[in-house]
Scaffold this motif. Structure first.
Motif, mmCIF file in Angstrom:
data_model
loop_
_atom_site.group_PDB
_atom_site.id
_atom_site.type_symbol
_atom_site.label_atom_id
_atom_site.label_comp_id
_atom_site.label_asym_id
_atom_site.label_seq_id
_atom_site.Cartn_x
_atom_site.Cartn_y
_atom_site.Cartn_z
ATOM 1 N N THR A 68 0.841 -1.209 0.000
ATOM 2 C CA THR A 68 0.000 0.000 0.000
ATOM 3 C C THR A 68 0.873 1.254 0.000
ATOM 4 O O THR A 68 0.446 2.290 -0.496
ATOM 5 C CB THR A 68 -0.926 0.035 1.224
ATOM 6 N N MET A 69 2.075 1.140 0.544
ATOM 7 C CA MET A 69 2.976 2.302 0.537
ATOM 8 C C MET A 69 3.262 2.730 -0.910
ATOM 9 O O MET A 69 3.226 3.920 -1.234
ATOM 10 C CB MET A 69 4.278 1.942 1.245
ATOM 11 N N PHE A 70 3.502 1.771 -1.779
ATOM 12 C CA PHE A 70 3.782 2.100 -3.183
ATOM 13 C C PHE A 70 2.528 2.635 -3.873
ATOM 14 O O PHE A 70 2.595 3.544 -4.694
ATOM 15 C CB PHE A 70 4.323 0.864 -3.916
ATOM 16 N N PHE A 71 1.389 2.049 -3.503
ATOM 17 C CA PHE A 71 0.094 2.531 -3.984
ATOM 18 C C PHE A 71 -0.054 4.015 -3.608
ATOM 19 O O PHE A 71 -0.386 4.858 -4.439
ATOM 20 C CB PHE A 71 -0.984 1.681 -3.305
ATOM 21 N N GLY A 72 0.279 4.315 -2.359
ATOM 22 C CA GLY A 72 0.186 5.686 -1.860
ATOM 23 C C GLY A 72 1.138 6.629 -2.574
ATOM 24 O O GLY A 72 0.806 7.788 -2.844
ATOM 25 N N MET A 73 2.330 6.135 -2.919
ATOM 26 C CA MET A 73 3.311 7.003 -3.591
ATOM 27 C C MET A 73 2.754 7.518 -4.916
ATOM 28 O O MET A 73 2.911 8.694 -5.257
ATOM 29 C CB MET A 73 4.612 6.244 -3.828
ATOM 30 N N GLY A 74 2.113 6.636 -5.673
ATOM 31 C CA GLY A 74 1.512 7.055 -6.936
ATOM 32 C C GLY A 74 0.381 8.037 -6.707
ATOM 33 O O GLY A 74 0.256 9.047 -7.425
ATOM 34 N N ALA A 75 -0.443 7.743 -5.694
ATOM 35 C CA ALA A 75 -1.593 8.611 -5.416
ATOM 36 C C ALA A 75 -1.122 9.984 -4.964
ATOM 37 O O ALA A 75 -1.590 11.016 -5.463
ATOM 38 C CB ALA A 75 -2.469 7.963 -4.342
ATOM 39 N N TYR A 76 -0.172 10.009 -4.022
ATOM 40 C CA TYR A 76 0.332 11.300 -3.532
ATOM 41 C C TYR A 76 1.120 12.032 -4.619
ATOM 42 O O TYR A 76 1.118 13.259 -4.655
ATOM 43 C CB TYR A 76 1.193 11.096 -2.278
ATOM 44 N N GLY A 77 1.784 11.298 -5.467
ATOM 45 C CA GLY A 77 2.525 11.932 -6.556
ATOM 46 C C GLY A 77 1.598 12.778 -7.408
ATOM 47 O O GLY A 77 1.853 13.975 -7.650
ATOM 48 N N VAL A 78 0.503 12.167 -7.851
ATOM 49 C CA VAL A 78 -0.473 12.893 -8.670
ATOM 50 C C VAL A 78 -1.127 14.008 -7.844
ATOM 51 O O VAL A 78 -1.278 15.142 -8.312
ATOM 52 C CB VAL A 78 -1.532 11.917 -9.232
ATOM 53 N N ALA A 79 -1.497 13.678 -6.609
ATOM 54 C CA ALA A 79 -2.203 14.641 -5.768
ATOM 55 C C ALA A 79 -1.355 15.883 -5.524
ATOM 56 O O ALA A 79 -1.827 17.017 -5.674
ATOM 57 C CB ALA A 79 -2.576 13.988 -4.432
ATOM 58 N N ILE A 80 -0.089 15.656 -5.174
ATOM 59 C CA ILE A 80 0.777 16.804 -4.866
ATOM 60 C C ILE A 80 1.023 17.632 -6.116
ATOM 61 O O ILE A 80 0.956 18.870 -6.086
ATOM 62 C CB ILE A 80 2.105 16.312 -4.232
ATOM 63 N N ALA A 81 1.253 16.958 -7.252
ATOM 64 C CA ALA A 81 1.497 17.691 -8.500
ATOM 65 C C ALA A 81 0.283 18.544 -8.873
ATOM 66 O O ALA A 81 0.421 19.710 -9.261
ATOM 67 C CB ALA A 81 1.837 16.711 -9.625
ATOM 68 N N LEU A 82 -0.914 17.964 -8.728
ATOM 69 C CA LEU A 82 -2.120 18.708 -9.104
ATOM 70 C C LEU A 82 -2.422 19.830 -8.107
ATOM 71 O O LEU A 82 -2.893 20.899 -8.486
ATOM 72 C CB LEU A 82 -3.322 17.767 -9.233
ATOM 73 N N THR A 83 -2.165 19.577 -6.818
ATOM 74 C CA THR A 83 -2.421 20.602 -5.812
ATOM 75 C C THR A 83 -1.478 21.796 -5.994
ATOM 76 O O THR A 83 -1.883 22.942 -5.906
ATOM 77 C CB THR A 83 -2.210 20.024 -4.395
ATOM 78 N N ARG A 84 -0.215 21.469 -6.242
ATOM 79 C CA ARG A 84 0.791 22.533 -6.265
ATOM 80 C C ARG A 84 0.834 23.288 -7.588
ATOM 81 O O ARG A 84 1.051 24.498 -7.603
ATOM 82 C CB ARG A 84 2.185 21.931 -6.045
ATOM 83 N N GLY A 146 -1.581 16.050 5.718
ATOM 84 C CA GLY A 146 -1.718 15.332 6.982
ATOM 85 C C GLY A 146 -2.813 14.286 6.947
ATOM 86 O O GLY A 146 -3.059 13.659 5.917
ATOM 87 N N GLU A 147 -3.494 14.134 8.089
ATOM 88 C CA GLU A 147 -4.567 13.136 8.189
ATOM 89 C C GLU A 147 -5.716 13.449 7.238
ATOM 90 O O GLU A 147 -6.444 12.561 6.808
ATOM 91 C CB GLU A 147 -5.108 13.075 9.625
ATOM 92 N N ASP A 148 -5.910 14.750 6.967
ATOM 93 C CA ASP A 148 -7.040 15.143 6.117
ATOM 94 C C ASP A 148 -6.800 14.767 4.659
ATOM 95 O O ASP A 148 -7.743 14.642 3.875
ATOM 96 C CB ASP A 148 -7.263 16.661 6.188
ATOM 97 N N GLY A 149 -5.560 14.645 4.279
ATOM 98 C CA GLY A 149 -5.242 14.323 2.894
ATOM 99 C C GLY A 149 -5.361 15.542 1.996
ATOM 100 O O GLY A 149 -5.463 16.678 2.474
ATOM 101 N N LEU A 150 -5.341 15.288 0.718
ATOM 102 C CA LEU A 150 -5.380 16.372 -0.263
ATOM 103 C C LEU A 150 -6.614 16.217 -1.143
ATOM 104 O O LEU A 150 -6.906 15.140 -1.647
ATOM 105 C CB LEU A 150 -4.135 16.323 -1.155
ATOM 106 N N THR A 151 -7.322 17.340 -1.305
ATOM 107 C CA THR A 151 -8.409 17.360 -2.268
ATOM 108 C C THR A 151 -7.983 18.316 -3.370
ATOM 109 O O THR A 151 -7.424 19.372 -3.086
ATOM 110 C CB THR A 151 -9.705 17.855 -1.608
ATOM 111 N N PHE A 152 -8.201 17.926 -4.622
ATOM 112 C CA PHE A 152 -7.633 18.738 -5.696
ATOM 113 C C PHE A 152 -8.507 18.674 -6.938
ATOM 114 O O PHE A 152 -9.397 17.819 -7.053
ATOM 115 C CB PHE A 152 -6.211 18.257 -6.025
ATOM 116 N N GLU A 153 -8.240 19.581 -7.849
ATOM 117 C CA GLU A 153 -8.923 19.606 -9.138
ATOM 118 C C GLU A 153 -8.192 18.691 -10.104
ATOM 119 O O GLU A 153 -6.951 18.623 -10.086
ATOM 120 C CB GLU A 153 -8.875 21.035 -9.705
ATOM 121 N N VAL A 154 -8.952 18.022 -10.972
ATOM 122 C CA VAL A 154 -8.318 17.221 -12.016
ATOM 123 C C VAL A 154 -8.519 17.940 -13.347
ATOM 124 O O VAL A 154 -9.331 18.871 -13.430
ATOM 125 C CB VAL A 154 -8.910 15.795 -12.067
#
Lengths: 342, 251
Positions: A68-84, A146-154
């Motif tokens: 799941t850590m690797f699963f999370g890396m992909g998810a956070y990768g996209v999330a952080i890129a889209l958020t930032r 953090g615990e809340d995670g990231l919500t972002f536009e696609v």
């Protein structure tokens, strides 16, 4: 060719898999509701996630709790890129690639650790690394939310604001993006396990001592398998981020998701890859529909005191557990293992 | 004749127990050397030290002059040491053919090849089938290795070794547990390899008739030490062997 010379084998199994794949392929037209589409998307994503895990557990015999850590890396990768950097396709691609690269590097490092430690001790190390990643995700608030995670536009093409005509919109694009990427990744993994390298992975599972005596450097192959599985899991995570438009520790990194993956692989059939398709479908359907179905049944038995208590929708996990015990008991080699003709 | 494999003062201790004690021995190309000795004499341990499953406490192993002592088992195999095991040691749920094919694949070196289909490598396939024909297992090619009777598993073990095509063949009691009518297949095969006279063969063997038939040279291990070395007839007749080993059988 597409199936890498490894067809499902077995009439019932082929029919079952063909049905699942066919329904997934036309799901948006069969079930227009948003919820049903979300179920289909989740099944497609889980298929990739568990198939890649099966490559480790079922084919190579590596027990890892860090998937799941690797699963999370992909998810956070996209999330952080889209958020930032805003909602664009370039960001999606860069985020997914960055997550995948990180996953590959971390998997390679963890894989090299298996030089020193084997079996249960290796599993413990993966557990520690996964917990560490979970803590990082929860505490690096500025980056991960953090615990809340990231919500972002696609990208707009993936949203309902993108009109396609005929009442269809960008949700359809999202679905087929997920379906196509998942299908390609699954076929890729099927090719890997049926390649010469895949045979070596099976040899390591069967008899690592002998594999080394044949001159096969098993550490190299274990690490390569870990890196490929991590890359696939990470891409599945990127798909999840696009589907949910959200990423958080519970959605991608949680230990309960890890347990789900393990259950899916065992129920579907270890070392078959097709087991991921059957297992992910059963698991997701149960998670989404068992509770409402039980609610319906409980109402039907509203006059019968004990039945009502037993069928209470809040007890759906009890029934899910019983279902799994029954499957594992009656099909020790998993559903696919049972249905497959040797 | 040239020395292919050599051990120099090779020793291993397990705690206070010295299992192999300073064995120095050179093995020439084209010669089949039988290693005999009573149970617990250190024969299999000596094999393990040579092929790298065990690390030596002291001494060295040299293959064609190259010091292997620090190298891992896979590396030693890649350099030309081929080992068949005393206890059958296969990939049980892979097919007979795949067992042999893996050996060919291992020889081709590190496999980054994860995008082609294993079944489409027809050259590997053909060569594996040829190996199976040599041990008369071609009709069993699609069986899982675990489904074979014991004697056939031993044959498969030999087929894997043939596939590795090493410089040094190491057989550890290749006919143990085989039925009488199966033994000739294996012995003929070992004899065939010997007659080519370009391979070095080490054979751990208990059965004296096998040793007499196949060996060019016999060395005797007793309590971890090399106690006799020479032509089969002379070694078998020597007093030390009668006492150490054969004496047991002749009482």
């Amino acid at each position: 060719m597409l199936l890498s010379g490894d067809p499902p084998r077995g009439r019932i199994l082929s029919a079952m898999l063909a049905t699942i794949v066919a329904v997934l392929a036309v799901a948006p037209f069969l079930f227009p509701s948003t919820r049903a589409l979300a179920v289909a998307e989740r099944i497609a994503i889980l298929i990739v996630l568990t198939a890649s895990y099966d490559m480790l557990l079922g084919y190579t015999g590596i027990v890892s709790f860090a998937h799941t850590m690797f699963f999370g890396m992909g998810a956070y990768g996209v999330a952080i890129a889209l958020t930032r950097f805003g909602a664009g396709w370039g960001q999606v691609v860069i985020g997914a690639l960055a997550g995948m690269l990180l996953a590959i590097v971390v998997a390679a490092i963890v894989g090299l650790l298996s030089l020193r430690v084997r079996a249960i001790f290796f599993a413990m190390i993966t557990l520690a690394v996964a917990s560490f990643a979970q803590i990082l995700a929860s505490t690096m608030r500025d980056w991960t939310g953090g615990e809340d995670g990231l919500t972002f536009e696609v990208p707009k093409t993936l949203t309902s604001a993108f009109r396609l005509g005929g009442g269809y919109n960008g949700n359809l694009v999202t679905y087929y993006l997920i379906f196509t990427v998942a299908a390609v990744l699954f076929l890729f993994l099927l090719r890997v396990v049926n390649s010469p390298m895949g045979r070596v992975l099976q040899a390591i599972r069967e008899n690592e001592f002998r594999a080394e005596a044949l001159g096969l450097r098993t550490l190299w192959y274990r690490t390569l398998a870990g890196a490929i599985a991590a890359a696939a899991a990470s891409l599945a995570g990127s798909l999840l981020a696009l589907q949910l438009r959200y990423t958080g520790p519970d959605a991608t990194l949680s230990f309960s998701l890890m347990v789900d993956i393990l259950l899916i692989v065992v129920i579907g059939g270890m070392g078959t890859l097709y087991g991921a398709i059957v297992g992910a479908t059963i698991m997701t359907m149960a998670q989404y529909y068992l509770q409402p179905a039980m609610g319906g049944l409980a109402n039907a038995f509203s006059g019968v005191p004990l039945m009502q208590a037993v069928l209470d929708p809040d007890r759906w996990l009890l029934w899910l557990g019983l279902l799994f015990i029954a499957i594992v008991y009656f099909f020790p080699t998993g559903i696919v293992g049972r249905l497959r003709t040797p | 004749m040239s020395i292919v494999l050599e051990t120099r003062d090779l020793s291993v201790h397990f705690g206070g127990h010295v299992a192999v004690d300073g064995v120095s021995c050179a093995f020439d190309r084209g010669i089949l050397t039988a290693i005999v000795g009573p149970n617990g004499a250190g024969k299999s341990t000596y094999f393990n030290l040579i092929s790298g499953q065990l690390r030596a406490t002291a001494g060295a192993v040299l293959l064609e002059g190259r010091d292997l002592t620090a190298l891992s088992a896979p590396k030693r195999t890649q350099l030309g040491l081929g080992r068949a095991f005393q206890l059958t040691n296969l990939f049980p749920s892979l097919t007979v053919l795949e067992n042999v094919r893996l050996a060919f694949q291992a020889r081709l070196g590190p496999g980054l090849d994860f995008l082609t289909m294993a079944i489409s490598h027809s050259e590997l396939h053909d060569r594996a089938v040829a190996c199976l024909e040599r041990v008369k297992l071609q009709t069993r090619a699609t069986f899982p290795a675990a489904a074979l009777p014991h004697g056939d598993q031993r044959k498969l073990e030999v087929a894997i070794l043939l596939a590795l095509d090493p410089l040094v063949f190491m057989f550890d009691e290749p006919t143990a547990g085989m039925s009488v009518d199966e033994v000739p297949t294996i012995l003929d095969l070992i004899e065939e390899i010997r007659e080519q006279r370009d391979k070095t063969i080490l054979l751990v063997e208990h059965k004296m008739e096998v040793v007499r038939r196949l060996a060019d040279r016999v060395i005797v291990l007793h309590q971890g030490k090399l106690v006799a070395d020479g032509a089969p007839a002379a070694v078998v007749a020597s007093t030390i062997v009668q006492e150490a080993y054969l004496g047991v059988a002749h009482v």
